[in-house]
Motif scaffolding. Structure first.
Motif, PDB file in Angstrom:
ATOM      1  N   UNK A   1       0.825  -1.208   0.000  1.00 19.17           N
ATOM      2  CA  UNK A   1       0.000   0.000   0.000  1.00 19.17           C
ATOM      3  C   UNK A   1       0.860   1.258   0.000  1.00 19.17           C
ATOM      4  N   UNK A   2       1.920   1.266   0.803  1.00 15.55           N
ATOM      5  CA  UNK A   2       2.830   2.405   0.849  1.00 15.55           C
ATOM      6  C   UNK A   2       3.926   2.216  -0.192  1.00 15.55           C
ATOM      7  N   UNK A   3       4.016   3.131  -1.125  1.00  8.71           N
ATOM      8  CA  UNK A   3       4.996   3.057  -2.201  1.00  8.71           C
ATOM      9  C   UNK A   3       5.997   4.196  -2.052  1.00  8.71           C
ATOM     10  N   UNK A   4       7.276   3.850  -2.143  1.00 11.30           N
ATOM     11  CA  UNK A   4       8.335   4.839  -1.953  1.00 11.30           C
ATOM     12  C   UNK A   4       8.960   5.217  -3.284  1.00 11.30           C
ATOM     13  N   UNK A   5       9.140   6.504  -3.473  1.00  9.97           N
ATOM     14  CA  UNK A   5       9.800   7.021  -4.674  1.00  9.97           C
ATOM     15  C   UNK A   5      10.898   7.981  -4.230  1.00  9.97           C
ATOM     16  N   UNK A   6      12.138   7.658  -4.618  1.00  9.48           N
ATOM     17  CA  UNK A   6      13.281   8.501  -4.281  1.00  9.48           C
ATOM     18  C   UNK A   6      13.683   9.310  -5.504  1.00  9.48           C
ATOM     19  N   UNK A   7      13.778  10.604  -5.339  1.00 11.95           N
ATOM     20  CA  UNK A   7      14.296  11.460  -6.405  1.00 11.95           C
ATOM     21  C   UNK A   7      15.796  11.605  -6.206  1.00 11.95           C
ATOM     22  N   UNK A   8      16.546  11.182  -7.226  1.00 15.50           N
ATOM     23  CA  UNK A   8      17.987  11.046  -7.075  1.00 15.50           C
ATOM     24  C   UNK A   8      18.679  11.553  -8.328  1.00 15.50           C
ATOM     25  N   UNK A   9      20.004  11.643  -8.249  1.00 19.14           N
ATOM     26  CA  UNK A   9      20.777  12.093  -9.390  1.00 19.14           C
ATOM     27  C   UNK A   9      22.155  11.460  -9.385  1.00 19.14           C
TER      28      UNK A   9
END
Length: 468
Positions: free
Chosen positions: A150-158
């Motif tokens: 249910x909890x989805x993680x999205x990391x903004x990275x470079x």
């Protein structure tokens, strides 16, 4: 399997498979070390001989302590058997669903940090910014493949994700628009060097990001030595006031100031405390991972001082907690009462199975540290996993698949270590990076000691008797 060590005046005994942690007196510490391989009567004789000049230790005391150890063993709190080997085999055959994506929205950076594993954000390839279409499809891919999560993680990275600021905002908006339809909850994380922080960015990140990671290596001379702009100028003076303003506005939401220590600052506790003294209270400091030929690479000769620094840090954290100005250190966040489930303890971070990295053009890799290594390109966000055999390698990689982990007391805390570090150090996902293992074990010892101290002080504050 047990692990015994002394630190900061405490005799600590960890039972590996039950997770029980015991603080014992000197006599019990000595008896536990002998218990499994020495008959009780022989232990009594040995202890009587060793402590013959100590009137406070009698034969009765020795026999009672042996009985206490026996009781702990019978209660499943000492010398417990490993019941998880078969579970590790089941985990290899399990069906996994994706619950986290690392979106490499920018394969470019406005800093030129010498130790950057991503080759100044380019990942040994071309500079690129993720398009909104790719970001949108990445979110759809996560939703379609998330299964029961249910909890989805999205990391903004470079690179530096603020160089893709417009598309970051678009991706967040699109993901939010899908939450009710899919009955999912997105949690976003953002890692930044701070060069482009401004009021608009700060307000957005503080509204939308579950966690924000701010890159700062510590003292000005340490930070500026390796974290420079493309013109060769240090970045400390530019980012520090922006980080301080950002954290002040963030309130009680999650963030971390994350640094990297190298051979240049093996006294890294001074950098951690410098950051804490600047007003930051959620900190992390990682050992550099780099080519051992680099002048800033950590070496085996650095280990004694690294161990010493972690002990200094643990004691200073206790001191500051008592003084009313505590701070959190990421690697000392150890939950001795609950902690991760056993499946997580065995399988680790989920790279290549539950966690994937997405390049600006939509290619899938096991995690951000594999990006650019075509051998570990697993597919793309349109076609999905096209190399299931590669994914199988990650399913099978855990603390039970690595021979070096079999007799390690810390294996259920590290899950066999970082697959990327293992690959780069040994050429195999099932190898172990010994240097990293040594550091990890020391951090676990220190974190346990801090938690032990916290528990004892809490009991004393509540008027409870601390039984050894």
């Amino acid at each position: 399997m047990i692990h015994q060590y002394k630190l900061n005046g405490y005799n600590i005994v960890l039972d590996t498979y039950s997770g029980s942690v015991h603080v014992v007196d000197d006599l019990a510490y000595e008896i536990i070390a002998l218990y499994e391989n020495t008959p009780a009567e022989e232990i009594v004789a040995m202890m009587l001989e060793k402590h013959a000049q100590d009137p406070s230790i009698s034969e009765k005391d020795i026999r009672e302590t042996i009985a206490d150890v026996e009781e702990l063993k019978n209660d499943g709190q000492l010398f417990t058997e490993d019941e998880y080997k078969d579970l590790s085999i089941d985990l290899r055959n399990r069906k996994t669903y994706v619950k986290a994506l690392c979106l490499n929205v920018a394969h470019t950076c406005n800093l030129s940090c010498e130790y950057c594993f991503a080759s100044q954000g380019k990942y040994s390839g071309d500079r690129a910014i993720m398009s909104y279409e790719v970001g949108q499809r990445a979110i759809d891919y996560l939703l379609e493949n998330s299964g029961h999560h249910r909890n989805l993680d999205v990391d903004f990275f470079g690179g530096e994700p603020l160089m893709a600021w417009k598309v970051v905002k678009q991706i967040v908006a699109y993901a939010r628009s899908k939450e009710k339809e899919y009955k999912k909850n997105f949690r976003f994380t953002f890692t930044t060097n701070g060069m482009l922080l401004n009021d608009e960015v700060t307000d957005f990140l503080n509204k939308e990001m579950y966690n924000v990671v701010l890159s700062l290596d510590g003292r000005k001379e340490v930070h500026d030595l390796l974290r420079k702009t493309v013109t060769g100028k240090g970045s400390y003076d530019h980012i520090l006031p922006r980080f301080q303003e950002f954290v002040e506005k963030r309130g009680d939401k999650e963030y971390y100031v994350r640094g990297t220590y190298t051979h240049n600052n093996v006294d890294f506790t001074n950098d951690i405390l410098h950051i804490a003294d600047l007003g930051f209270d959620k900190l992390s400091m990682e050992p550099v991972i780099c080519d051992p030929r680099e002048p800033y690479a950590l070496t085996e000769k650095d280990l004694p001082e690294i161990y010493n620094q972690y002990e200094i840090l643990a004691k200073e954290m206790i001191k500051r907690e008592e003084q009313g100005n505590p701070f959190t250190f990421y690697h000392y966040m150890l939950d001795l009462s609950e902690g991760p489930c056993i499946q997580k303890r065995i399988s680790g971070c989920g790279s290549g199975t539950e966690y994937l990295a997405v390049t600006p053009w939509g290619e899938l890799f096991p995690c951000h540290q594999f990006v650019g290594d075509e051998e570990y390109s697993m597919g793309n966000i349109w076609d999905g996993i096209t190399k299931p055999e590669t994914q199988c390698q990650f399913k099978e990689s855990n603390c039970y698949s690595k021979p070096e982990c079999h007799d390690c007391w810390a294996k259920l805390y590290c899950s066999g270590g970082c697959p990327a570090n293992a690959l780069h150090a040994t050429g195999s996902l099932n190898g172990t990076y010994d240097f990293s293992c040594d550091i990890f074990r020391k951090r676990v010892e220190c974190s346990m000691m801090v938690k032990v101290d916290e528990s004892i002080r809490a009991m004393e504050k509540n008027g409870q008797t601390v039984a050894e």
